[in-house]
Design a protein around this motif. Structure first.
Motif, short mmCIF file in Angstrom:
data_model
loop_
_atom_site.label_atom_id
_atom_site.label_comp_id
_atom_site.label_asym_id
_atom_site.label_seq_id
_atom_site.Cartn_x
_atom_site.Cartn_y
_atom_site.Cartn_z
N THR A 225 0.84 -1.20 0.00
CA THR A 225 0.00 0.00 0.00
C THR A 225 0.88 1.25 0.00
N ALA A 226 0.33 2.33 -0.54
CA ALA A 226 1.03 3.62 -0.58
C ALA A 226 0.83 4.35 0.74
N LEU A 227 1.79 5.19 1.09
CA LEU A 227 1.71 6.05 2.27
C LEU A 227 1.45 7.48 1.81
N THR B 80 11.89 -8.93 11.65
CA THR B 80 11.23 -9.75 12.67
C THR B 80 9.75 -9.39 12.85
N THR B 81 9.29 -8.34 12.21
CA THR B 81 7.88 -7.96 12.27
C THR B 81 7.16 -8.50 11.03
N THR B 82 5.86 -8.31 10.99
CA THR B 82 5.08 -8.73 9.82
C THR B 82 4.72 -7.52 8.95
N TRP B 83 5.58 -6.52 8.95
CA TRP B 83 5.41 -5.35 8.08
C TRP B 83 6.77 -4.72 7.84
N LEU B 84 6.85 -3.93 6.78
CA LEU B 84 8.09 -3.24 6.44
C LEU B 84 7.75 -2.00 5.61
N ASP B 85 8.45 -0.89 5.90
CA ASP B 85 8.34 0.33 5.10
C ASP B 85 9.53 0.40 4.14
N ILE B 86 9.24 0.50 2.87
CA ILE B 86 10.27 0.68 1.85
C ILE B 86 10.45 2.19 1.64
N ARG C 15 11.72 -15.26 11.21
CA ARG C 15 12.30 -14.03 10.67
C ARG C 15 12.05 -14.02 9.16
N PHE C 16 12.07 -12.82 8.58
CA PHE C 16 11.61 -12.69 7.19
C PHE C 16 12.64 -11.96 6.35
N GLN C 17 12.52 -12.18 5.07
CA GLN C 17 13.31 -11.47 4.07
C GLN C 17 12.35 -10.93 3.02
N VAL C 18 12.53 -9.66 2.66
CA VAL C 18 11.64 -8.99 1.70
C VAL C 18 12.47 -8.58 0.49
N VAL D 257 4.55 -2.61 3.29
CA VAL D 257 4.33 -4.03 2.97
C VAL D 257 3.86 -4.73 4.24
N ASN D 258 2.77 -5.46 4.14
CA ASN D 258 2.22 -6.24 5.25
C ASN D 258 2.06 -7.69 4.82
#
Length: 408
Positions: A219-221, A266-272, A246-249, A230-231
């Motif tokens: 989604t856009a901010l 380590t979270t279920t979201w990330l800001d690009i 743990r995650f890799q995007v 990203v969620n």
């Protein structure tokens, strides 16, 4: 240096290098005939048939019966898998013999990989096939703890035609040590032969491989033309109440072919923060056990999103795309420059003309006072309080001030 007793040494060597289980062709009964695809074969009712007897043949497969040419010998050319079945020979209506024909190739050598979806799931070992196995093919898997003399447990494997692979399930007892090594052996066999896979040594921690993350969204901010949110969520097979991931995007703008990656999430979201303005981005996420045990999951399905574009961005894009605003601005600038040059030249000319006339005579004013309005009437013409009265003879009229200023 002390030495171990010989019986103990032999036991350790036997446990360390257990002999491989035999993996040969399945035993065929006396009335079973094996043929390879593409080969020629001859079925016989009798080894030596009497000369005055007429033998007829019928092929029976899945409840269907088909008459074949008569004779003690039945030749079959260029065998196909569809030729497999039961062939019976008759004299009149009396059945003399039934032969089962198998059209098979030796099985493919299994190349096994084992994985475990989470800490509370069984271990699955599987291997793909290039071609569908022949009917009657059997796949087996044996598991035993390494360096122990205990017997191996045997598991029957199942073939999944849609995925074109064999899958074996290894039961994990409750409270099993995740670091203890196990020895895994496989064997695939049919009537044409057997094939054994390479033995594998696994641990429960080492074969952890989670399922891919679910529900990935982009989604856009607002008012952030270079950022994306990203969620995603944990896979349903992983209980995150007790164990974490743990995650890799990874992400890329659609015109590009290479991905940028962000590790150790380590979270279920990330800001690009470095998204490209106005372009759609492809994003994927994968997961691994939080302490790095086992392997990464497969990448999730692709999710697509674009950064925010507001009114300012749109107006800027329109102005960038259209040349007319630049032409108008350039014309205005040139006109202003021309006006300024004209004014400078005009003042310069006037200054030079003033210099040629020379200095003015002494006492002559340099500036001329210009009245801003009509001249005011003399004070004597303006009544102050009332109309003047006729003065008394011999008296002085104080309101007639012209008398004092006239000089008479």
């Amino acid at each position: 240096m002390s030495c171990c007793p010989q019986p103990l040494i032999f036991l350790l060597l036997a446990a360390a290098a257990a002999p491989r289980r035999p993996c040969g062709p399945l035993g065929l009964s006396r009335d079973t005939v094996l043929g390879r695809p593409g080969a020629n074969i001859t079925l016989r009712c009798w080894d030596e048939a009497p000369g005055n007897v007429t033998v007829s043949w019928r092929a029976e497969e899945r409840g269907r019966s088909q008459r074949l040419p008569a004779g003690n010998a039945l030749p079959l050319h260029r065998l196909r898998h569809e030729d497999a079945g039961t062939y019976s020979c008759f004299v009149g209506s009396q059945r003399l013999r039934s032969l089962r024909l198998l059209v098979q190739e030796p099985p493919e050598t299994p190349r096994v990989s084992c994985y475990r979806r989470s800490h509370d799931h069984d271990v699955l070992c599987e291997w793909p096939l290039w071609a569908k196995p022949s009917p009657g093919t059997r796949a087996m898997l044996w598991v035993k703890q390494r360096f122990t003399a205990e017997n191996a447990t045997e598991q029957r494997c199942r073939f999944f035609s849609k995925a074109q692979k064999f899958v074996c399930r290894v039961k994990v007892p409750r409270g099993a040590d995740d670091t203890k090594p196990f020895l895994v052996s496989t064997c695939v066999s049919n009537g044409a032969g057997g094939a054994a896979g390479e033995d594998k040594i696994i641990t429960l921690n080492g074969v952890l491989r989670p399922d891919p993350p679910l529900n990935v969204t982009v989604t856009a901010l607002e008012k952030a033309p270079q950022r994306l949110r990203v969620n995603w969520s944990y896979p349903s097979s992983w209980d995150h109440r007790f164990y974490w991931l743990r995650f890799q995007v990874r992400y890329r703008p659609e015109p590009a072919q290479t991905f940028s990656e962000v590790d150790q999430v380590t979270t279920t979201w990330l800001d690009i923060h470095d998204a490209w303005r106005g372009l759609r981005h492809v994003v994927q996420v994968r997961a691994q056990e939080e302490f790095g045990h086992g392997a990464w999951s497969e990448w999730s399905r692709e999710a697509v999103g674009a950064p925010w574009t507001g009114p300012i961005m749109e107006a800027s894009a329109r102005s960038t795309a259209s040349p007319y605003p630049f032409l108008v601005a350039g014309g205005s600038l040139l006109l202003g420059i021309a006006l300024c040059i004209g004014i400078v030249l005009r003042y310069r000319q006037l200054w030079q003309m003033g210099g040629w006339q020379g200095a003015k005579p002494e006492g002559e004013g340099q500036h001329v006072l210009v009245p801003l309005g009509p001249p005011r009437p003399p004070l004597s013409d303006t009544p102050l309080l009332s109309l003047p009265r006729s003065p008394a003879p011999g008296g002085l009229h104080v309101t007639s001030l012209d008398y004092f200023f006239s000089g008479q």
